[in-house]
Design an enzyme around this catalytic site. Sequence first.
Site, short mmCIF file in Angstrom:
data_model
loop_
_atom_site.label_atom_id
_atom_site.label_comp_id
_atom_site.label_asym_id
_atom_site.label_seq_id
_atom_site.Cartn_x
_atom_site.Cartn_y
_atom_site.Cartn_z
N HIS A 276 0.33 -1.46 0.07
CA HIS A 276 -0.50 -0.06 -0.14
C HIS A 276 0.72 1.33 0.09
CE1 HIS A 276 1.34 0.01 4.48
NE2 HIS A 276 0.86 1.54 4.13
C1 UD1 Z 1 -1.15 5.68 5.60
C2 UD1 Z 1 0.34 6.32 6.71
C3 UD1 Z 1 1.18 4.77 6.59
C4 UD1 Z 1 0.30 3.49 7.26
C5 UD1 Z 1 -0.94 3.49 6.85
C6 UD1 Z 1 -1.36 2.44 6.93
C7 UD1 Z 1 0.90 8.41 6.44
C8 UD1 Z 1 1.94 9.18 5.94
N1 UD1 Z 1 0.81 6.87 5.61
O1 UD1 Z 1 -1.09 5.61 4.39
O2 UD1 Z 1 2.66 5.33 7.20
O3 UD1 Z 1 1.17 2.75 6.56
O4 UD1 Z 1 -1.52 4.58 6.78
O5 UD1 Z 1 -2.81 2.18 6.13
O6 UD1 Z 1 0.52 9.14 7.16
N2 UD1 Z 1 -8.21 5.89 1.03
C9 UD1 Z 1 -9.36 4.85 1.12
N3 UD1 Z 1 -10.30 5.18 2.14
C10 UD1 Z 1 -9.41 5.29 3.92
C11 UD1 Z 1 -8.11 5.81 3.86
C12 UD1 Z 1 -7.23 5.51 2.44
O7 UD1 Z 1 -10.29 4.86 0.69
O8 UD1 Z 1 -9.84 4.91 4.83
C13 UD1 Z 1 -6.99 5.74 0.60
C14 UD1 Z 1 -7.44 7.34 -0.06
O9 UD1 Z 1 -7.14 7.04 -1.91
C15 UD1 Z 1 -6.04 7.76 -0.56
C16 UD1 Z 1 -5.08 7.02 0.03
O10 UD1 Z 1 -6.18 5.46 0.19
O11 UD1 Z 1 -6.23 9.05 -1.01
C17 UD1 Z 1 -4.49 7.18 0.75
O12 UD1 Z 1 -5.12 6.88 2.24
P1 UD1 Z 1 -3.87 7.80 3.60
O13 UD1 Z 1 -4.27 7.95 4.99
O14 UD1 Z 1 -3.12 8.90 2.20
O15 UD1 Z 1 -2.58 7.17 3.84
P2 UD1 Z 1 -1.52 5.86 3.53
O16 UD1 Z 1 -1.70 4.83 2.27
O17 UD1 Z 1 -3.32 4.94 3.85
#
Ligand code: UD1
Length: 344
Positions: A197
Amino acid sequence: MKKILSVIGTRPNFIKLAALNKTLPKNLKHIVVHTGQHYDKNLYADLYKDLGLIKPQYNLAVGSKPDHTQIAQMFQGLVKVFVKEKPLIVLIYGDTNSSLAGALAASYKNIPIGHIEAGIRCFDDSLPEEVNRKIIDRLSTLLFCPTKTGYINLRKENLQKGAYVTGDIMYDLFLKTKQKHLVLPATAKDFYLATIHRQQNTANAKILTKTLDFLNNQNNIVIFPIHPRTKSVLGNPHKVFGNIIFINPVNYSESLYLISNAALVITDSGGIQKEAYWSKTPCFTIRTSTEWPETLEGGANSLINISHKKIIRPYGLKFNKHKFGDGHAAKKIAALITSFVNAS
Ligand code: UD1
């Protein structure tokens, strides 16, 4: 009643809070603020029940945004809560954007910070988590290091004041959960488990497809709980990955069950590298660096480049779990927080 406050926002933050929560003394009022960074039901709704957590008192519902907007909105919302609640200490877990926003908000309001998982470094500033870790440690008053390596890293940055080697609270939780849930009959260890991820592996569909091709080429079937970020990049693929079984994200206990029964784990997650290590399951990490160098010793975990088409399962690996404490890290952290608060 004296107040302490925890900031969480993502799945790993919830897991770390769960590892500490029950050990905190009842005579302290514990307020939990969820920034809303993770909002997807698949990602965390089941976690409350699985981890025995109560719903946070505040949910800022910030959601997914570009990093700078997300952090700014969390910062604004957290400052308001801190001004209202006036906690004696703010607890920050790990290295996510929610953790960074919590540390910045506490620091601007002159509230001391306790950082759980302090001193961890992968020495690659291109990763947002590494930048977050360095800033949070710089701003923290109490620094709880999960490993000796963490403490040594802090000493090199002259941040050892207020730092303690407590052991890893995730190891505590791993041991407890294993006792409760992993007594189910083990499977034949005839599958690989993959989770991908991270931003660098999911930046675009081309990079992600290369990784999936790699997984698809393996001799064992690959079970792949798919993170929403990964799912949104992949969309509806034209390609069929016949060797990969995609499933919805699993909860913490299910994840440990899969990790401990897999023949091999392939991941880019930080926490899963350690959980594989503690389960004595070999791990391949699709990254160029790790913040958990202890897992690389003895070959239990290897950093791999997916341009190698096939992977050979390693044998005769060494797993030295004691590098992560004695399973009582949470108690040590709770005692340090209590004496800090009592002296405030
Ligand atoms: C975040 C953490 C990472 C951790 C991960 C666990 C940061 C910088 N990174 O990454 O260290 O390993 O969480 O999961 O904080 N999205 C959804 N639904 C959600 C959340 C996210 O669809 O509930 C999708 C969206 O497209 C979003 C993307 O995931 O833009 C990234 O989400 P984000 O929370 O920015 O980072 P993670 O990749 O989850």
